[in-house]
Design an enzyme around this catalytic site. Structure first.
Site, PDB file in Angstrom:
ATOM      1  N   TYR A 141       0.823  -1.215   0.000  1.00 31.94           N
ATOM      2  CA  TYR A 141       0.000   0.000   0.000  1.00 31.94           C
ATOM      3  C   TYR A 141       0.858   1.266   0.000  1.00 31.94           C
ATOM      4  CZ  TYR A 141      -4.672  -1.982   0.895  1.00 31.94           C
ATOM      5  OH  TYR A 141      -5.873  -2.621   0.793  1.00 31.94           O
ATOM      6  N   LYS A 192       3.046 -15.355   1.733  1.00 27.01           N
ATOM      7  CA  LYS A 192       3.201 -16.010   0.428  1.00 27.01           C
ATOM      8  C   LYS A 192       4.699 -16.272   0.282  1.00 27.01           C
ATOM      9  CE  LYS A 192       1.514 -17.433  -3.550  1.00 27.01           C
ATOM     10  NZ  LYS A 192       0.583 -18.566  -3.698  1.00 27.01           N
ATOM     11  N   ASP A 224      -3.197 -18.135  -0.173  1.00 27.26           N
ATOM     12  CA  ASP A 224      -4.224 -18.784  -0.998  1.00 27.26           C
ATOM     13  C   ASP A 224      -4.920 -19.891  -0.215  1.00 27.26           C
ATOM     14  OD1 ASP A 224      -1.767 -20.089  -1.067  1.00 27.26           O
ATOM     15  OD2 ASP A 224      -1.813 -20.573  -3.203  1.00 27.26           O
ATOM     16  N   ASP A 248      -6.511  -7.016   4.156  1.00 30.71           N
ATOM     17  CA  ASP A 248      -7.665  -6.349   3.541  1.00 30.71           C
ATOM     18  C   ASP A 248      -8.579  -7.392   2.912  1.00 30.71           C
ATOM     19  OD1 ASP A 248      -9.248  -4.214   2.447  1.00 30.71           O
ATOM     20  OD2 ASP A 248      -8.292  -4.591   0.516  1.00 30.71           O
ATOM     21  N   ASP A 252     -12.492  -9.113   4.479  1.00 31.36           N
ATOM     22  CA  ASP A 252     -13.793  -9.078   3.787  1.00 31.36           C
ATOM     23  C   ASP A 252     -14.356 -10.494   3.683  1.00 31.36           C
ATOM     24  OD1 ASP A 252     -13.584  -6.293   3.229  1.00 31.36           O
ATOM     25  OD2 ASP A 252     -14.576  -6.575   1.294  1.00 31.36           O
TER      26      ASP A 252
HETATM   27  C1  IPM Z   1     -10.481  -1.074   4.049  1.00 36.00           C
HETATM   28  C2  IPM Z   1     -10.569  -0.453   2.677  1.00 36.00           C
HETATM   29  C3  IPM Z   1      -9.370   0.426   2.400  1.00 36.00           C
HETATM   30  C4  IPM Z   1      -8.134  -0.469   2.393  1.00 36.00           C
HETATM   31  C5  IPM Z   1      -9.397   1.279   1.130  1.00 36.00           C
HETATM   32  C6  IPM Z   1     -10.690   2.038   0.960  1.00 36.00           C
HETATM   33  C7  IPM Z   1      -8.238   2.221   1.082  1.00 36.00           C
HETATM   34  O1  IPM Z   1     -10.739  -1.431   1.703  1.00 36.00           O
HETATM   35  O2  IPM Z   1     -10.394  -0.330   5.034  1.00 36.00           O
HETATM   36  O3  IPM Z   1     -10.536  -2.300   4.160  1.00 36.00           O
HETATM   37  O4  IPM Z   1      -7.815  -1.087   1.372  1.00 36.00           O
HETATM   38  O5  IPM Z   1      -7.475  -0.538   3.440  1.00 36.00           O
HETATM   39 MN    MN Z   2     -11.118  -3.403   2.526  1.00 32.49          MN
END
Ligand code: IPM
Ligand code: MN
Ligand code: NAD
Length: 362
Positions: A141, A192, A224, A248, A252
């Protein structure tokens, strides 16, 4: 002592969910004697529209002066064609970096009432309680060099750099091990290392850190496989520690185990325990402005704020308990709705949590 909270609603559903969080904080002040002062600021696309920057100086100063930051979400279609250096998401990365918030805690906890809201079988997710510890101020990042360049043949080439210093790896490692000590005493480091040198170093440093934590069991998993194991048998995990990008993505994925991404809060902490608190989801442009968003991830982020920065542990417990009770009563925003439940909107959900808190204060 009155603690200062910088409130940054942001874009899309950000203002809707944050106003429910403010309702809850107001209630904790009036009914439970919590002493906080809230001040709002601009971040993301809205901030860009007003000031030309997604992270204006005034917001930076407000955040630096605050004890904690509460953030909604940033981003939206309107700003997608802006140069990447001034896009709303850059504002979020900038505030994380400016405040040194390297440790991002993303707890994936299944409220038992929501077992059937998950897309996975209830028996796969029942009792789920994972803490994802994501490194937040380094890795690909932030790595330099980065950009898009034109090669001699006229073809464009995009490039980013995955980069971690040993000290960055060991400090996030220690956070993960310290947390594991208070939980199930297991850390799974996700990398990885079979392909990327940088994450081979990650693995070596995690092994070094583990030497100071002989009571904690350290395991390693390639990312993975980790993604696969998260949906195959998620309860094998206790604490997962990983890099910025992998964290990240995996968080999710873990969110869906809990029924909805609208349920997952987060805390981003610096070396001194100062924190920014935000749901892990985004600005959800597809449902913004319609009162459909689930505010619970944001309310649970307030609980993390109470727990980690304000040290108001009983109040944090109380708020988490209130969320539990509202779910017991059958209230569900559309994202967690299942047959027979009571479908409600964003504000009704927030009001219900406030009602339970008021009742408990009597
Ligand atoms: C998160 C988001 C952010 C990230 C983006 C919007 C910069 O996806 O907080 O998970 O990738 O960290
Ligand atoms: Mn995110
Ligand atoms: P998203 O998380 O905003 O939405 C993904 C899906 O989940 C959508 O269908 C959305 O409606 C749903 N969803 C998200 N939060 C919800 C909630 N509280 N209640 C009910 N449903 C919810 O991800 P995306 O669509 O990939 O990104 C949209 C924008 O948000 C982009 O601009 C992205 O950069 C930004 N983003 C910001 C953050 C952040 O501010 N921390 C995080 C992720 C994405």
């Amino acid at each position: 002592m009155t603690n200062k909270i910088a409130v940054l609603p942001g874009d899309g559903i950000g203002p809707e969910i944050v106003s429910e969080a403010v309702k809850v904080l107001d209630c904790l002040q009036s009914e439970f004697g919590l002493a906080v002062e809230m001040e709002s600021g601009l971040i993301g696309g809205g901030a860009y529209d007003e000031t030309g920057s997604p992270f204006p100086d005034a917001t930076r100063d407000l955040a630096r002066a605050a004890d904690a930051v509460l953030l909604g979400a940033v981003g939206g279609v309107k700003w997608e064609s802006l140069d990447i250096s001034i896009r709303p998401e850059k504002g979020l990365l900038a505030i994380r970096s400016d405040l040194g918030l390297f440790a991002n805690l993303r707890p994936a906890l299944l409220y038992p009432q929501l077992a059937s809201a998950s897309t996975l079988k209830p028996e796969v997710v029942a009792g789920l309680d994972i803490m994802i510890v994501r490194e937040l101020t380094g890795g690909i990042y932030f790595g330099q060099p980065r950009g898009v360049r034109t090669l001699d043949n006229g073809e464009r080439q995009g490039y980013n750099t995955l980069i971690y210093k040993e000290s960055e790896i060991s400090r996030i490692g220690r956070v993960a091990f310290d947390i594991a000590r208070k939980r199930g005493k297991k850390v799974c480091s996700v990398d990885k290392a079979n392909v990327l040198e940088c994450t081979e170093l990650w693995r070596e440093v995690m092994i070094d850190v583990a030497e100071s934590y002989t009571d904690i069991e350290l395991s390693h998993m390639y990312v993975d496989n980790a993604a696969m194991q998260l949906v195959r048998a998620p309860k094998q995990f206790d604490v997962v520690v990983t890099s910025n990008l992998f964290g990240d993505i995996l968080s999710d994925c873990a969110a869906m185990l809990t029924g909805s991404i609208g349920m997952l809060p987060s805390a981003s902490l610096n070396e001194d325990g100062k924190g920014m608190y935000e749901p892990i989801h985004g600005s959800a442009p597809d449902i913004a402005g319609r009162g459909l968003a689930n505010p619970l991830a944001t309310l649970l982020s307030v609980a993390m704020l109470l727990r980690y920065t304000l040290n108001e542990v009983p109040l944090a417990d109380q708020l988490e308990q209130a969320v539990n009770q509202v779910l017991d009563k059958g209230l569900r925003t559309p994202d967690i709705y299942t047959d027979g439940m009571n479908k409600v909107g964003t504000a009704q959900m927030g009001d219900a949590v406030v009602d339970v808190l008021r009742e408990a204060a009597k």
